[in-house]
Design a protein around this motif. Structure first.
Motif, PDB file in Angstrom:
ATOM      1  N   CYS A 453       0.833  -1.200   0.000  1.00 33.10           N
ATOM      2  CA  CYS A 453       0.000   0.000   0.000  1.00 33.10           C
ATOM      3  C   CYS A 453       0.869   1.251   0.000  1.00 33.10           C
ATOM      4  N   LYS A 454       1.890   1.232   0.817  1.00 33.80           N
ATOM      5  CA  LYS A 454       2.801   2.379   0.908  1.00 33.80           C
ATOM      6  C   LYS A 454       3.470   2.656  -0.438  1.00 33.80           C
ATOM      7  N   ILE A 455       3.881   1.591  -1.117  1.00 30.28           N
ATOM      8  CA  ILE A 455       4.535   1.739  -2.425  1.00 30.28           C
ATOM      9  C   ILE A 455       3.547   2.280  -3.457  1.00 30.28           C
ATOM     10  N   ASN A 456       2.344   1.713  -3.508  1.00 32.57           N
ATOM     11  CA  ASN A 456       1.346   2.175  -4.480  1.00 32.57           C
ATOM     12  C   ASN A 456       1.013   3.647  -4.282  1.00 32.57           C
ATOM     13  N   LYS A 457       0.800   4.040  -3.043  1.00 29.91           N
ATOM     14  CA  LYS A 457       0.495   5.444  -2.756  1.00 29.91           C
ATOM     15  C   LYS A 457       1.623   6.358  -3.215  1.00 29.91           C
ATOM     16  N   ALA A 458       2.848   5.934  -2.951  1.00 33.39           N
ATOM     17  CA  ALA A 458       3.998   6.768  -3.327  1.00 33.39           C
ATOM     18  C   ALA A 458       4.117   6.895  -4.838  1.00 33.39           C
ATOM     19  N   MET A 459       3.892   5.810  -5.564  1.00 34.52           N
ATOM     20  CA  MET A 459       3.989   5.845  -7.025  1.00 34.52           C
ATOM     21  C   MET A 459       2.909   6.739  -7.631  1.00 34.52           C
ATOM     22  N   ILE A 460       1.666   6.563  -7.177  1.00 37.40           N
ATOM     23  CA  ILE A 460       0.565   7.363  -7.725  1.00 37.40           C
ATOM     24  C   ILE A 460       0.720   8.824  -7.318  1.00 37.40           C
ATOM     25  N   GLY A 461       1.089   9.067  -6.067  1.00 39.96           N
ATOM     26  CA  GLY A 461       1.288  10.439  -5.597  1.00 39.96           C
ATOM     27  C   GLY A 461       2.374  11.156  -6.378  1.00 39.96           C
ATOM     28  N   PHE A 462       3.445  10.435  -6.707  1.00 42.41           N
ATOM     29  CA  PHE A 462       4.539  11.023  -7.486  1.00 42.41           C
ATOM     30  C   PHE A 462       4.056  11.426  -8.876  1.00 42.41           C
ATOM     31  N   LEU A 463       3.201  10.592  -9.476  1.00 41.76           N
ATOM     32  CA  LEU A 463       2.656  10.929 -10.790  1.00 41.76           C
ATOM     33  C   LEU A 463       1.774  12.172 -10.714  1.00 41.76           C
ATOM     34  N   PHE A 464       0.964  12.285  -9.685  1.00 44.32           N
ATOM     35  CA  PHE A 464       0.127  13.476  -9.534  1.00 44.32           C
ATOM     36  C   PHE A 464       0.974  14.737  -9.332  1.00 44.32           C
ATOM     37  N   GLU A 465       2.063  14.607  -8.610  1.00 42.66           N
ATOM     38  CA  GLU A 465       2.960  15.754  -8.450  1.00 42.66           C
ATOM     39  C   GLU A 465       3.503  16.188  -9.806  1.00 42.66           C
ATOM     40  N   LYS A 466       3.913  15.204 -10.616  1.00 42.85           N
ATOM     41  CA  LYS A 466       4.482  15.512 -11.931  1.00 42.85           C
ATOM     42  C   LYS A 466       3.424  16.051 -12.896  1.00 42.85           C
ATOM     43  N   LEU A 467       2.168  15.630 -12.723  1.00 44.50           N
ATOM     44  CA  LEU A 467       1.094  16.108 -13.599  1.00 44.50           C
ATOM     45  C   LEU A 467       0.849  17.601 -13.464  1.00 44.50           C
ATOM     46  N   GLN A 468       1.322  18.196 -12.405  1.00 45.51           N
ATOM     47  CA  GLN A 468       1.161  19.639 -12.219  1.00 45.51           C
ATOM     48  C   GLN A 468       2.137  20.441 -13.070  1.00 45.51           C
TER      49      GLN A 468
END
Length: 482
Positions: A453-468
């Motif tokens: 769960c921790k890994i999935n959250k970090a991967m998706i969160g990183f993509l959202f950061e980059k989408l900005q």
């Protein structure tokens, strides 16, 4: 900011989940819309203090966060489309034609066995029953995937299954794809030509440059890296010619990240590009199955170590794209399809419920059928909790209708699951109940201490950061057009 809950105008708000990412709030909803708001905008949104003729109200309205402006008919259709995979039935059918392997990978999840154990090979009779079960699926698309052990060890049965599958499919007319996942050390010119002529797609086990690969994937006799790269080079040399004659599949990569891999994110990416790969999957940390239980102290790592590796690797890939090199990371592509498009890519590990039993089945050499390959791996650890039956003894209906399938569906459905139901990334994520079982002793995972769960959250969160970042968002959108 949220201390004064009495001021929030609940009756004005459409349903959403939220999370603060750096200096902005990310909002998501159940049809996949997302929006970033500043802290001031978020507070005004909650308190119904936004001007309805300007931003961000207009975007909130367009993306279905304003209750009075919701088009429920449209939202229902979009929700149905996002979950359309639920109507198909098992499409991925993993066949383990042998447990034997000429490698001893340090993290072997499959608990591969010695080369002299011919009693661990699938027979022609069992293979016939497996094919019969596969083509009873209600899915219009069927992918048969050879795994192991090393499938080329039992080449006669691989060849037999391919021939029988095509023969069977002439009658049932499924959209059929056949795949081979192999270390390629037993490949020959004759086998290579046969597989290409039969339109079989390849996935090679390759963990990066020679010093990393051979550290991870130990070959009994010989140089594992040499064999894997030899056939990868040959494939990409032939690919333009293959493409002209209608062969549409590019060679894929099976990559596992061990502790030895972590410092070499750049070298791993460079190695794949050098060989001709333009997309590869780095979203595969170590799993708690097979031999790894015994060697984790030597080759394992914390989730934070893997997250650091993945972020560095993805940042490097993005940087290459910014300088004109078109290359993709496939875990990111999976999540981005969920975030940026109306359709779900049906990645069986990242959906709700997961694919166990309803999206995939795994057939062991002896005809035992499991919910998925992870379920079969548990059997190699003397735990048959995820066995659905046997191709000789049970009907197809008994196998897919096994209560174990329903149980895993319940355990992997994120709606109502503590720690998942209220997560801002819920629509883009998925859990593996068998991972939870192996790691936490319960198919219902405890998310606060769940490493996956921790890994999935970090991967998706990183993509959202980059989408900005507009330039990076353009690159991500380009990845989806490919």
């Amino acid at each position: 900011m949220l201390s004064d809950l009495k001021k929030i105008k609940y009756n004005k708000l459409g349903f959403f989940r939220f999370k603060k990412l750096k200096n902005k709030y990310l909002l998501t909803n159940d049809v996949g819309d997302y929006l970033f708001l500043t802290e001031k905008e978020f507070k005004s949104f909650l308190n119904d203090n936004l001007k309805n003729d300007r931003e961000p109200y207009l975007s909130l309205k367009k993306k279905n966060f304003i209750k009075k402006d919701l088009n429920l008919t449209e939202l229902i259709e979009r929700y149905r489309l996002k979950n359309s995979f639920l109507f198909n039935g098992p499409s991925l059918h993993i066949i383990v034609v042998t447990l034997r392997c000429n490698h001893r990978c340090v993290y072997c999840h499959a608990s591969a066995q010695a080369m002299d154990r011919t009693d661990l090979d699938m027979s022609e009779k069992i293979a016939t029953d497996v094919i019969d079960k596969i083509f009873q699926t209600t899915s219009p698309f069927v992918a048969i995937e050879f795994q192991g052990g090393e499938p080329l060890v039992n080449w006669p049965i691989v060849k037999f299954i391919i021939e029988e599958a095509y023969k069977k499919n002439k009658k049932v007319k499924k959209d059929l794809e056949i795949r081979l996942v192999s270390n390629f050390s037993l490949m020959t010119e004759e086998k290579f030509k046969y597989l290409l002529n039969k339109n079989v797609s390849f996935c090679v086990s390759l963990d990066g440059p020679e010093k990393v690969h051979n550290k991870n994937r130990l070959m009994n006799k010989g140089n594992s890296y040499y064999h894997a790269t030899k056939w990868a080079k040959k494939f990409f040399k032939l690919y333009p010619q293959l493409k002209k004659r209608g062969y549409i599949f590019k060679m894929g990569l099976s990559v596992t990240i061990s502790r030895f891999s972590l410092p070499y994110y750049k070298e791993i990416v460079d190695e794949y590009i050098k060989l001709g790969f333009d997309d590869f999957y780095l979203g595969r940390p170590l799993n708690p199955f097979g031999f790894i239980k015994e060697s984790f102290k030597k080759i394992g790592y914390t989730s934070n170590k893997y997250i650091d590796f993945y972020k560095k690797a993805l940042s490097y890939i993005i940087e290459l794209n910014l300088h004109g090199k078109k290359v993709r990371e496939k875990a990111a592509v999976t999540f981005l399809k969920k975030i940026l498009t109306e359709k779900d890519p049906n990645h069986l590990d990242f959906r709700s419920p997961c694919g166990a039993g309803i999206g995939q089945l795994a057939y062991n050499y002896n005809g035992n059928v499991y919910t998925c390959d992870e379920g079969r791996m548990m059997s190699m650890m003397n735990d048959e909790s995820f066995c659905l039956g046997n191709v000789k003894e049970n009907t197809y209906q008994e196998i897919v209708g096994n209560p174990i399938v329903r149980t895993l569906c319940t355990a992997s459905c994120l709606d109502g699951l503590a720690g998942c139901d209220d997560c801002v990334y819920k629509l883009y994520c998925g859990i593996c109940p068998i991972y939870n079982y192996a790691e936490q002793g319960n198919i219902f995972g405890q998310m606060p201490t769940n490493e996956r769960c921790k890994i999935n959250k970090a991967m998706i969160g990183f993509l959202f950061e980059k989408l900005q970042e507009p330039k990076i968002k353009e690159i991500f959108e380009m990845w989806l057009d490919k």
